[in-house]
Design a protein around this motif. Structure first.
Motif, short mmCIF file in Angstrom:
data_model
loop_
_atom_site.label_atom_id
_atom_site.label_comp_id
_atom_site.label_asym_id
_atom_site.label_seq_id
_atom_site.Cartn_x
_atom_site.Cartn_y
_atom_site.Cartn_z
N ALA A 33 0.86 -1.18 0.00
CA ALA A 33 0.00 0.00 0.00
C ALA A 33 0.90 1.23 0.00
O ALA A 33 1.94 1.24 0.65
CB ALA A 33 -0.90 0.01 1.23
N LEU A 34 0.50 2.24 -0.73
CA LEU A 34 1.26 3.49 -0.79
C LEU A 34 0.48 4.57 -0.05
O LEU A 34 -0.67 4.85 -0.39
CB LEU A 34 1.50 3.89 -2.25
N LEU A 35 1.09 5.16 0.96
CA LEU A 35 0.43 6.17 1.78
C LEU A 35 0.92 7.56 1.42
O LEU A 35 2.11 7.78 1.23
CB LEU A 35 0.72 5.92 3.27
N ASN A 36 -0.03 8.51 1.37
CA ASN A 36 0.36 9.90 1.18
C ASN A 36 0.91 10.43 2.52
O ASN A 36 0.94 9.73 3.52
CB ASN A 36 -0.82 10.73 0.67
N ARG A 37 1.36 11.67 2.53
CA ARG A 37 2.01 12.24 3.71
C ARG A 37 1.14 12.21 4.97
O ARG A 37 1.59 11.75 6.01
CB ARG A 37 2.51 13.64 3.41
N PRO A 38 -0.12 12.68 4.93
CA PRO A 38 -0.93 12.63 6.15
C PRO A 38 -1.18 11.20 6.63
O PRO A 38 -1.08 10.92 7.83
CB PRO A 38 -2.25 13.31 5.75
N ALA A 39 -1.47 10.29 5.71
CA ALA A 39 -1.70 8.89 6.10
C ALA A 39 -0.43 8.27 6.67
O ALA A 39 -0.48 7.51 7.64
CB ALA A 39 -2.20 8.08 4.90
N ALA A 40 0.72 8.60 6.09
CA ALA A 40 1.99 8.09 6.59
C ALA A 40 2.27 8.61 7.99
O ALA A 40 2.74 7.86 8.86
CB ALA A 40 3.13 8.46 5.65
N THR A 41 1.98 9.88 8.24
CA THR A 41 2.17 10.46 9.57
C THR A 41 1.32 9.73 10.59
O THR A 41 1.79 9.40 11.68
CB THR A 41 1.81 11.97 9.56
N ILE A 42 0.07 9.47 10.23
CA ILE A 42 -0.83 8.76 11.14
C ILE A 42 -0.31 7.33 11.36
O ILE A 42 -0.19 6.89 12.50
CB ILE A 42 -2.27 8.74 10.58
N TRP A 43 0.02 6.62 10.28
CA TRP A 43 0.47 5.23 10.41
C TRP A 43 1.73 5.14 11.26
O TRP A 43 1.85 4.27 12.12
CB TRP A 43 0.71 4.62 9.03
N GLN A 44 2.69 6.03 11.03
CA GLN A 44 3.95 5.99 11.77
C GLN A 44 3.75 6.25 13.26
O GLN A 44 4.50 5.73 14.08
CB GLN A 44 4.94 7.00 11.18
N LEU A 81 -7.06 3.06 7.57
CA LEU A 81 -5.90 2.18 7.75
C LEU A 81 -6.33 0.84 8.36
O LEU A 81 -5.83 -0.21 7.97
CB LEU A 81 -4.85 2.86 8.63
N ALA A 82 -7.25 0.89 9.31
CA ALA A 82 -7.73 -0.34 9.94
C ALA A 82 -8.51 -1.19 8.94
O ALA A 82 -8.32 -2.41 8.88
CB ALA A 82 -8.60 -0.01 11.15
N SER A 83 -9.36 -0.57 8.14
CA SER A 83 -10.15 -1.35 7.18
C SER A 83 -9.25 -1.95 6.09
O SER A 83 -9.59 -2.98 5.51
CB SER A 83 -11.26 -0.50 6.56
N ALA A 84 -8.10 -1.34 5.84
CA ALA A 84 -7.15 -1.87 4.86
C ALA A 84 -6.19 -2.89 5.48
O ALA A 84 -5.34 -3.44 4.79
CB ALA A 84 -6.36 -0.73 4.22
N GLY A 85 -6.31 -3.10 6.80
CA GLY A 85 -5.43 -4.06 7.46
C GLY A 85 -4.05 -3.52 7.77
O GLY A 85 -3.12 -4.28 8.02
N LEU A 86 -3.89 -2.20 7.75
CA LEU A 86 -2.59 -1.59 7.98
C LEU A 86 -2.32 -1.27 9.46
O LEU A 86 -1.18 -1.13 9.86
CB LEU A 86 -2.43 -0.33 7.13
N VAL A 87 -3.40 -1.10 10.22
CA VAL A 87 -3.28 -0.94 11.67
C VAL A 87 -4.30 -1.85 12.35
O VAL A 87 -5.29 -2.26 11.75
CB VAL A 87 -3.49 0.52 12.16
N VAL A 88 -4.02 -2.13 13.61
CA VAL A 88 -4.90 -2.96 14.43
C VAL A 88 -5.42 -2.09 15.56
O VAL A 88 -4.64 -1.38 16.21
CB VAL A 88 -4.12 -4.16 15.01
N THR A 89 -6.73 -2.11 15.77
CA THR A 89 -7.33 -1.34 16.85
C THR A 89 -8.34 -2.21 17.60
O THR A 89 -8.82 -3.20 17.07
CB THR A 89 -8.07 -0.09 16.34
N ALA A 90 -8.64 -1.79 18.81
CA ALA A 90 -9.68 -2.45 19.59
C ALA A 90 -10.98 -1.68 19.50
O ALA A 90 -11.99 -2.07 20.06
CB ALA A 90 -9.24 -2.57 21.05
N THR A 91 -10.97 -0.56 18.79
CA THR A 91 -12.12 0.33 18.69
C THR A 91 -12.80 0.16 17.34
O THR A 91 -12.12 0.12 16.32
CB THR A 91 -11.66 1.80 18.83
#
Length: 112
Positions: A33-44, A81-91
């Motif tokens: 997956a390729l993330l733009n700058r805001p998405a990358a900031t959030i993911w990181q 990010l969660a729906s794409a499987g890139l992060v894991v959340t309990a919420t």
């Protein structure tokens, strides 16, 4: 937004900086997956220890967004990010991401 949620990066992903953005490559499956700058900031910032509120503050620091816009973009970003499987959340983020067209347009203009 709740400050008690701590999203975490999917541990099966490897991050690679490219000219186009941050590329996340799955270690065992053949997808990326390729993330733009805001998405990358959030993911990181999603390290399992940083609250959503703090992720929002980090995003706001790197942009001209106000706190409400940064908060809305962070919540929406984590949901995506969660729906794409890139992060894991309990919420259950999907129920918390309703943005009006006006809000989304304003955020996109500010982010560029």
């Amino acid at each position: 937004m709740t400050g008690s949620s701590f999203p975490k990066q999917n541990p099966d992903l490897e991050a690679v900086e490219t000219a186009e953005g941050l590329e996340l490559r799955h270690r065992r499956e053949l997808w990326s997956a390729l993330l733009n700058r805001p998405a990358a900031t959030i993911w990181q910032a999603c390290d399992g220890q940083t609250s959503v509120r703090r992720v929002s503050q980090r995003l706001q620091a790197g942009t001209e967004l106000g706190s409400e816009e940064a908060e809305a973009l962070t919540v929406r970003g984590i949901a995506d990010l969660a729906s794409a499987g890139l992060v894991v959340t309990a919420t259950p983020w999907a129920a918390r991401t309703a943005l009006s067209r006006r809000q989304l347009f304003k955020i996109l203009v500010l982010v560029g």
